[in-house]
Design a protein around this motif. Structure first.
Motif, PDB file in Angstrom:
ATOM      1  N   ALA A 207       0.938  -1.184   0.002  1.00 51.14           N
ATOM      2  CA  ALA A 207       0.016   0.110   0.026  1.00 51.14           C
ATOM      3  C   ALA A 207       1.010   1.412   0.090  1.00 51.14           C
ATOM      4  N   LEU A 208       2.048   1.259   0.759  1.00 52.95           N
ATOM      5  CA  LEU A 208       2.673   2.273   0.840  1.00 52.95           C
ATOM      6  C   LEU A 208       3.567   2.474  -0.552  1.00 52.95           C
ATOM      7  N   GLU A 209       3.873   1.521  -1.205  1.00 58.90           N
ATOM      8  CA  GLU A 209       4.785   1.534  -2.463  1.00 58.90           C
ATOM      9  C   GLU A 209       3.509   2.085  -3.463  1.00 58.90           C
ATOM     10  N   TRP A 210       2.467   1.359  -3.495  1.00 60.79           N
ATOM     11  CA  TRP A 210       1.659   1.808  -4.579  1.00 60.79           C
ATOM     12  C   TRP A 210       1.070   3.118  -4.550  1.00 60.79           C
ATOM     13  N   ALA A 211       0.771   3.591  -3.352  1.00 62.60           N
ATOM     14  CA  ALA A 211       0.446   4.736  -3.123  1.00 62.60           C
ATOM     15  C   ALA A 211       1.343   6.075  -3.554  1.00 62.60           C
ATOM     16  N   VAL A 212       2.533   5.842  -3.035  1.00 66.81           N
ATOM     17  CA  VAL A 212       3.722   6.800  -3.685  1.00 66.81           C
ATOM     18  C   VAL A 212       3.548   6.935  -5.140  1.00 66.81           C
ATOM     19  N   ARG A 213       3.555   5.483  -5.693  1.00 67.32           N
ATOM     20  CA  ARG A 213       3.595   5.582  -7.282  1.00 67.32           C
ATOM     21  C   ARG A 213       2.362   6.333  -7.729  1.00 67.32           C
ATOM     22  N   ALA A 214       1.311   6.332  -7.069  1.00 63.78           N
ATOM     23  CA  ALA A 214       0.172   7.055  -7.594  1.00 63.78           C
ATOM     24  C   ALA A 214      -0.087   8.336  -7.099  1.00 63.78           C
ATOM     25  N   ALA A 215       1.068   8.843  -6.316  1.00 67.86           N
ATOM     26  CA  ALA A 215       1.255  10.137  -5.839  1.00 67.86           C
ATOM     27  C   ALA A 215       0.223  10.672  -5.106  1.00 67.86           C
ATOM     28  N   LEU A 216      -0.130   9.726  -4.184  1.00 70.70           N
ATOM     29  CA  LEU A 216      -1.013   9.893  -3.111  1.00 70.70           C
ATOM     30  C   LEU A 216      -0.133  10.652  -1.804  1.00 70.70           C
ATOM     31  N   PRO A 217      -0.508  11.498  -1.018  1.00 70.76           N
ATOM     32  CA  PRO A 217       0.153  12.058   0.127  1.00 70.76           C
ATOM     33  C   PRO A 217       0.272  11.038   1.294  1.00 70.76           C
ATOM     34  N   ILE A 218       1.141  10.032   1.271  1.00 72.71           N
ATOM     35  CA  ILE A 218       1.267   9.156   2.096  1.00 72.71           C
ATOM     36  C   ILE A 218       2.503   8.996   2.892  1.00 72.71           C
ATOM     37  N   ARG A 219       2.663   8.694   4.273  1.00 78.97           N
ATOM     38  CA  ARG A 219       3.938   8.508   4.763  1.00 78.97           C
ATOM     39  C   ARG A 219       4.049   7.783   6.064  1.00 78.97           C
ATOM     40  N   VAL A 220       5.333   7.118   6.386  1.00 76.01           N
ATOM     41  CA  VAL A 220       5.262   6.499   7.638  1.00 76.01           C
ATOM     42  C   VAL A 220       5.774   7.538   8.775  1.00 76.01           C
ATOM     43  N   THR A 221       5.059   7.594   9.881  1.00 80.35           N
ATOM     44  CA  THR A 221       5.167   8.678  10.946  1.00 80.35           C
ATOM     45  C   THR A 221       6.428   8.244  11.783  1.00 80.35           C
ATOM     46  N   ALA A 222       6.878   9.485  12.355  1.00 83.18           N
ATOM     47  CA  ALA A 222       7.984   9.259  13.029  1.00 83.18           C
ATOM     48  C   ALA A 222       7.454   8.745  14.554  1.00 83.18           C
ATOM     49  N   PRO A 223       8.476   7.977  15.119  1.00 76.32           N
ATOM     50  CA  PRO A 223       8.204   7.407  16.335  1.00 76.32           C
ATOM     51  C   PRO A 223       7.322   8.344  17.420  1.00 76.32           C
ATOM     52  N   GLY A 224       6.056   7.979  18.039  1.00 78.20           N
ATOM     53  CA  GLY A 224       5.394   8.793  19.080  1.00 78.20           C
ATOM     54  C   GLY A 224       4.556   9.859  18.041  1.00 78.20           C
ATOM     55  N   GLU A 225       4.677   9.886  16.924  1.00 75.99           N
ATOM     56  CA  GLU A 225       3.870  10.974  16.398  1.00 75.99           C
ATOM     57  C   GLU A 225       2.287  10.675  16.531  1.00 75.99           C
ATOM     58  N   LEU A 226       2.080   9.409  16.307  1.00 70.87           N
ATOM     59  CA  LEU A 226       0.683   8.976  16.306  1.00 70.87           C
ATOM     60  C   LEU A 226       0.334   8.205  17.515  1.00 70.87           C
ATOM     61  N   THR A 227      -0.197   9.019  18.412  1.00 73.16           N
ATOM     62  CA  THR A 227      -0.621   8.386  19.762  1.00 73.16           C
ATOM     63  C   THR A 227      -2.018   7.784  19.582  1.00 73.16           C
ATOM     64  N   MET A 228      -2.457   7.135  20.617  1.00 75.49           N
ATOM     65  CA  MET A 228      -3.859   6.440  20.578  1.00 75.49           C
ATOM     66  C   MET A 228      -4.892   7.743  20.654  1.00 75.49           C
ATOM     67  N   ALA A 229      -4.624   8.770  20.994  1.00 73.03           N
ATOM     68  CA  ALA A 229      -5.571   9.934  20.961  1.00 73.03           C
ATOM     69  C   ALA A 229      -6.234  10.167  19.536  1.00 73.03           C
ATOM     70  N   VAL A 230      -5.389   9.718  18.440  1.00 68.19           N
ATOM     71  CA  VAL A 230      -5.737   9.869  17.112  1.00 68.19           C
ATOM     72  C   VAL A 230      -7.288   9.139  16.842  1.00 68.19           C
ATOM     73  N   LEU A 231      -7.493   8.158  17.745  1.00 71.16           N
ATOM     74  CA  LEU A 231      -8.576   7.222  17.650  1.00 71.16           C
ATOM     75  C   LEU A 231      -9.797   8.034  18.018  1.00 71.16           C
ATOM     76  N   ASP A 232      -9.758   8.886  19.280  1.00 72.07           N
ATOM     77  CA  ASP A 232     -10.657   9.807  19.494  1.00 72.07           C
ATOM     78  C   ASP A 232     -10.805  11.070  18.322  1.00 72.07           C
TER      79      ASP A 232
END
Length: 290
Positions: A207-232
């Motif tokens: 999904a990461l590879e094919w999204a980049v190829r399709a020019a979708l804005p996608i990335r792996v976050t830095a450690p700690g960037e996504l906390t469980m608060a994102v579920l809220d």
């Protein structure tokens, strides 16, 4: 349809014993596995799954079976399934061992099974009350020591869901019990890093590879960037969630903790990009390790 089983070098009859009672995979969960989707009679991304099988074997000090032997076993199971199979599982254990944690001298056990299980069509998730240990000896290993996930799936089922989403020990978003997690927020698609303790999912990587190829804005976050608060944020409608796995593809999370979630436009595009690319390339090449 009964499962198609290959073990010990040959196809087996349904219900035929195929492992010893003292097999270390049975007594202590000392083994690894891969689950591979079958698309139109073809095992999808088989090369990548076999590469990860070798990686898992190396991580736990297990001798991986010869790749050609596994390929031949998969082919035999598919042929016996006569086009009806939707899922293949490859399981490797360390073989017979003593009644304890120490391994025996082997040889390893290789079992390949095929089933005609339906593909999950929807994902209803809950937050797990337990955490994934990103410093575990099994972090990132596709291990048969799966009882922890069984407990969490049963917890999810008790809440009317089918998947549980976990934090790691730092409280950061990690993964589902059998899925990776993607978040759509502020105009981009995000997924936790492998350092969070999540599995390097085959579908996640594609999904990461094919999204980049399709020019979708996608990335792996830095450690700690996504906390469980994102579920809220997802429950409040300020973010959107999807999970990925070999059997689910890229799938919208329809509800979280009993609250219905709206699909994200970018995640819908990611799902479409993935499905189209998967139809065109049934066995994407394994990336070179650096």
């Amino acid at each position: 349809m009964n499962p198609i089983v290959w073990a010990g070098g040959a196809l087996r009859e349904p219900g035929e014993p195929v492992v010893s009672a003292t097999d270390h995979g049975l007594t202590v969960g000392d083994g690894i596995f891969e689950t591979i989707a079958v698309r139109d009679g073809v095992p999808f991304a088989l090369s990548r799954h076999l590469a990860r099988l070798e990686y898992s074997a190396d991580r736990i000090g297990l001798a991986a079976p010869e790749v050609e032997q596994v390929r031949d076993a998969v082919a035999a199971v598919l042929k016996a399934g006569e086009g009806a199979l939707t899922r293949i599982r490859v399981t490797v254990t360390s073989g017979e061992g003593p009644m304890g944690s120490a391994r025996g001298s082997g040889p390893a056990t290789l079992i390949v099974t095929g089933v005609a299980a339906p593909r999950p069509r929807v994902c209803h998730a809950v937050r797990a009350p337990w955490k994934r240990n990103e410093r575990s000896a099994l972090a990132g290993v596709k291990s048969t020591s799966y009882a922890e996930n069984v407990v969490m799936v049963e917890y999810a089922r008790s809440k009317g869901a089918d998947e549980a989403i976990l934090a790691n020990t730092y409280g950061n978003l990690c993964e589902g019990t059998a899925t990776n997690v993607f978040v759509e927020r502020d105009g981009e698609i995000l997924t936790p890093p492998l350092a969070s303790g999540c599995l390097a999912g085959i579908t996640r990587g594609l999904a990461l590879e094919w999204a980049v190829r399709a020019a979708l804005p996608i990335r792996v976050t830095a450690p700690g960037e996504l906390t469980m608060a994102v579920l809220d944020e997802a429950i409040e409608g300020r973010a959107h969630l999807a999970v990925t796995s070999s059997t689910r593809g890229v799938q919208h999370v329809s509800s979280l903790d009993g609250t219905e979630l709206l699909p994200g436009a970018l995640l819908r595009k990611l799902s479409a990009v993935y499905e189209l690319a998967a139809e065109k390339d049934a066995d994407p090449p394994v990336p070179h390790r650096r």
